[in-house]
Design a protein around this motif. Structure first.
Motif, mmCIF file in Angstrom:
data_model
loop_
_atom_site.group_PDB
_atom_site.id
_atom_site.type_symbol
_atom_site.label_atom_id
_atom_site.label_comp_id
_atom_site.label_asym_id
_atom_site.label_seq_id
_atom_site.Cartn_x
_atom_site.Cartn_y
_atom_site.Cartn_z
ATOM 1 N N TYR A 8 -19.988 -6.213 0.555
ATOM 2 C CA TYR A 8 -19.910 -7.005 2.260
ATOM 3 C C TYR A 8 -20.086 -5.715 3.247
ATOM 4 O O TYR A 8 -19.481 -4.850 2.895
ATOM 5 C CB TYR A 8 -18.436 -7.480 2.331
ATOM 6 C CG TYR A 8 -18.338 -8.029 3.694
ATOM 7 C CD1 TYR A 8 -18.839 -9.132 4.081
ATOM 8 C CD2 TYR A 8 -17.629 -7.432 4.840
ATOM 9 C CE1 TYR A 8 -18.766 -9.814 5.375
ATOM 10 C CE2 TYR A 8 -17.629 -7.604 6.020
ATOM 11 C CZ TYR A 8 -18.117 -8.876 6.571
ATOM 12 O OH TYR A 8 -17.672 -9.376 7.664
ATOM 13 N N LYS A 13 -17.201 -1.343 8.696
ATOM 14 C CA LYS A 13 -16.843 -0.867 7.462
ATOM 15 C C LYS A 13 -17.733 -1.461 6.396
ATOM 16 O O LYS A 13 -18.200 -2.538 6.405
ATOM 17 C CB LYS A 13 -15.354 -0.980 6.924
ATOM 18 C CG LYS A 13 -14.371 -0.414 7.869
ATOM 19 C CD LYS A 13 -12.929 -0.694 7.659
ATOM 20 C CE LYS A 13 -12.438 -2.084 7.856
ATOM 21 N NZ LYS A 13 -12.488 -2.437 9.393
ATOM 22 N N LEU A 15 -17.652 -2.601 2.372
ATOM 23 C CA LEU A 15 -16.871 -2.695 0.816
ATOM 24 C C LEU A 15 -17.678 -2.939 -0.254
ATOM 25 O O LEU A 15 -18.699 -3.301 -0.474
ATOM 26 C CB LEU A 15 -16.064 -4.185 0.853
ATOM 27 C CG LEU A 15 -15.137 -4.575 2.091
ATOM 28 C CD1 LEU A 15 -14.476 -5.876 1.894
ATOM 29 C CD2 LEU A 15 -14.013 -3.423 2.019
ATOM 30 N N GLN A 26 -13.394 0.873 0.418
ATOM 31 C CA GLN A 26 -13.608 0.740 1.773
ATOM 32 C C GLN A 26 -14.143 1.937 2.526
ATOM 33 O O GLN A 26 -13.567 3.034 2.500
ATOM 34 C CB GLN A 26 -12.298 0.544 2.368
ATOM 35 C CG GLN A 26 -12.298 -0.184 3.717
ATOM 36 C CD GLN A 26 -11.128 -0.738 4.338
ATOM 37 O OE1 GLN A 26 -10.061 -0.058 4.112
ATOM 38 N NE2 GLN A 26 -11.020 -1.812 4.996
ATOM 39 N N HIS A 69 -2.884 -3.097 1.027
ATOM 40 C CA HIS A 69 -3.975 -3.144 0.234
ATOM 41 C C HIS A 69 -4.384 -1.621 -0.179
ATOM 42 O O HIS A 69 -4.787 -1.378 -1.370
ATOM 43 C CB HIS A 69 -5.385 -3.930 0.741
ATOM 44 C CG HIS A 69 -5.975 -3.017 1.735
ATOM 45 N ND1 HIS A 69 -7.320 -3.249 2.302
ATOM 46 C CD2 HIS A 69 -5.507 -2.071 2.642
ATOM 47 C CE1 HIS A 69 -7.581 -2.334 3.329
ATOM 48 N NE2 HIS A 69 -6.557 -1.744 3.278
ATOM 49 N N ARG A 82 -6.966 -2.454 -2.848
ATOM 50 C CA ARG A 82 -6.796 -3.487 -3.633
ATOM 51 C C ARG A 82 -7.613 -4.641 -3.033
ATOM 52 O O ARG A 82 -7.585 -4.991 -1.720
ATOM 53 C CB ARG A 82 -5.338 -4.233 -3.957
ATOM 54 C CG ARG A 82 -4.714 -2.921 -4.586
ATOM 55 C CD ARG A 82 -3.251 -3.612 -5.173
ATOM 56 N NE ARG A 82 -2.489 -2.463 -5.607
ATOM 57 C CZ ARG A 82 -2.576 -1.861 -6.590
ATOM 58 N NH1 ARG A 82 -3.458 -2.202 -7.506
ATOM 59 N NH2 ARG A 82 -1.781 -0.812 -6.864
ATOM 60 N N GLU A 83 -8.446 -5.537 -3.861
ATOM 61 C CA GLU A 83 -9.153 -6.469 -3.276
ATOM 62 C C GLU A 83 -8.014 -7.639 -2.970
ATOM 63 O O GLU A 83 -7.385 -8.117 -3.877
ATOM 64 C CB GLU A 83 -10.241 -6.973 -4.428
ATOM 65 C CG GLU A 83 -11.025 -8.222 -3.791
ATOM 66 C CD GLU A 83 -12.245 -8.358 -4.778
ATOM 67 O OE1 GLU A 83 -11.949 -8.107 -5.998
ATOM 68 O OE2 GLU A 83 -13.108 -9.072 -4.358
ATOM 69 N N LYS A 123 -9.875 -15.696 12.838
ATOM 70 C CA LYS A 123 -11.205 -14.541 12.385
ATOM 71 C C LYS A 123 -12.607 -15.354 12.302
ATOM 72 O O LYS A 123 -12.756 -15.899 11.307
ATOM 73 C CB LYS A 123 -10.590 -14.034 11.237
ATOM 74 C CG LYS A 123 -11.612 -12.692 11.274
ATOM 75 C CD LYS A 123 -11.036 -11.660 10.177
ATOM 76 C CE LYS A 123 -11.727 -11.118 9.139
ATOM 77 N NZ LYS A 123 -12.581 -9.886 9.916
#
Ligand code: ADP
Ligand code: MG
Length: 249
Positions: A8, A13, A15, A26, A69, A82-83, A123
């Motif tokens: 993404y 940022k 991923l 990240q 995370h 962590r996802e 969001k």
């Protein structure tokens, strides 16, 4: 950059697929956006500083039992996380009036609030992250009542931690925004803090002068944006030499 598979790419940022299942890398970009990405710039070095600041804060939160995370920092721009399944809320915690609450409720910026106020926004960039009530969150199944309880409790703990952390280095924590995710561990689900905690997502004012040390410098064209972020990192004692940039003072 990286040879890894991109999962993404967001505004600030990227991923990438992590080294193990359930992990992500990240990557912190220098790209900066405001006002639903209608205002954009590349601020050289910003990503490096935010990676350091966010990594430092998340690590400390993990250490005091506030689950995040964050796993570890890989290099100047990347951290291993962590996802999670992102809960589609932007959770805002305010100590002093500024930004949208000042506009919405006609409270002068800088006015201390009677107590810390937690707000939820949905969001969704296309809808401009509208503010929503618990009623909407549960009705539309964005989060359960239990998750909202967890989010509230964790947000207030983060606020206490950050308020003290920044207060100790002469910085007033005006407000901040955090995101949460669902971490699946076997048949267990835990609510953990995800995304980032940095001057992009906090309002930070110098205790003595009220000088802004956060993204409002970009939103309001105050200049020296990265320099201010570097100053925050310097005060926290986490500035790696290689991050470069002059101190503000
Ligand atoms: P955006 O433009 O969507 O805000 P960003 O540039 O902030 O994107 O990139 C981070 C994106 O990744 C965000 O959408 C955030 O919700 C999501 N994210 C952050 N941490 C995690 C994680 N641990 N697992 C999955 N998604 C995450
Ligand atoms: Mg984001």
């Amino acid at each position: 950059m990286s040879r890894r598979k991109k999962i993404y790419e967001g505004k600030a940022k990227i991923l990438f697929e992590g080294p193990e299942p359930g992990t992500l890398i990240q990557y912190f970009k220098d790209d900066t956006t405001a006002f639903d990405a209608t205002k954009k710039a590349i601020l050289e070095g910003k990503g490096v500083v935010n990676n350091q600041i966010s990594g430092f804060i998340m690590q400390n939160l993990n250490a005091i039992g506030v689950p995040t995370h964050y796993i570890k920092t890989m290099n100047m721009r990347e951290q291993l996380v962590r996802e999670v399944e992102i809960i589609p809320l932007e959770v805002i915690c305010r100590n002093v009036a500024a930004g949208s609450i000042s506009k919405r409720l006609g409270i002068e910026e800088g006015t201390p609030l009677p107590r810390s106020i937690v707000e939820f926004c949905y969001k969704n960039d296309a809808l401009h992250d509208p503010m929503v009530a618990e009623e909407h969150i549960t009705a539309f199944n964005w989060a359960s009542t239990q998750e909202i309880d967890d989010i509230m409790a964790l947000t207030l703990r983060v606020n206490d931690y950050l308020f003290g952390l920044f207060g100790g280095v002469g910085i007033k924590l005006i407000d901040f925004k955090i995101e949460f995710g669902r971490l699946y561990e076997g048949d267990m689900v835990r609510t953990v803090i995800a995304d980032e905690i940095s001057p992009d997502s906090c309002r930070l004012w110098d205790m003595q002068t009220n000088e802004k040390l956060d993204k409002d410098r970009f939103r309001r064209d105050l200049g020296n944006v990265t320099e201010a972020y570097v100053e925050v990192a310097r005060r926290l004692g986490i500035l790696k030499q290689a991050a470069g940039g002059e101190s503000m003072h």
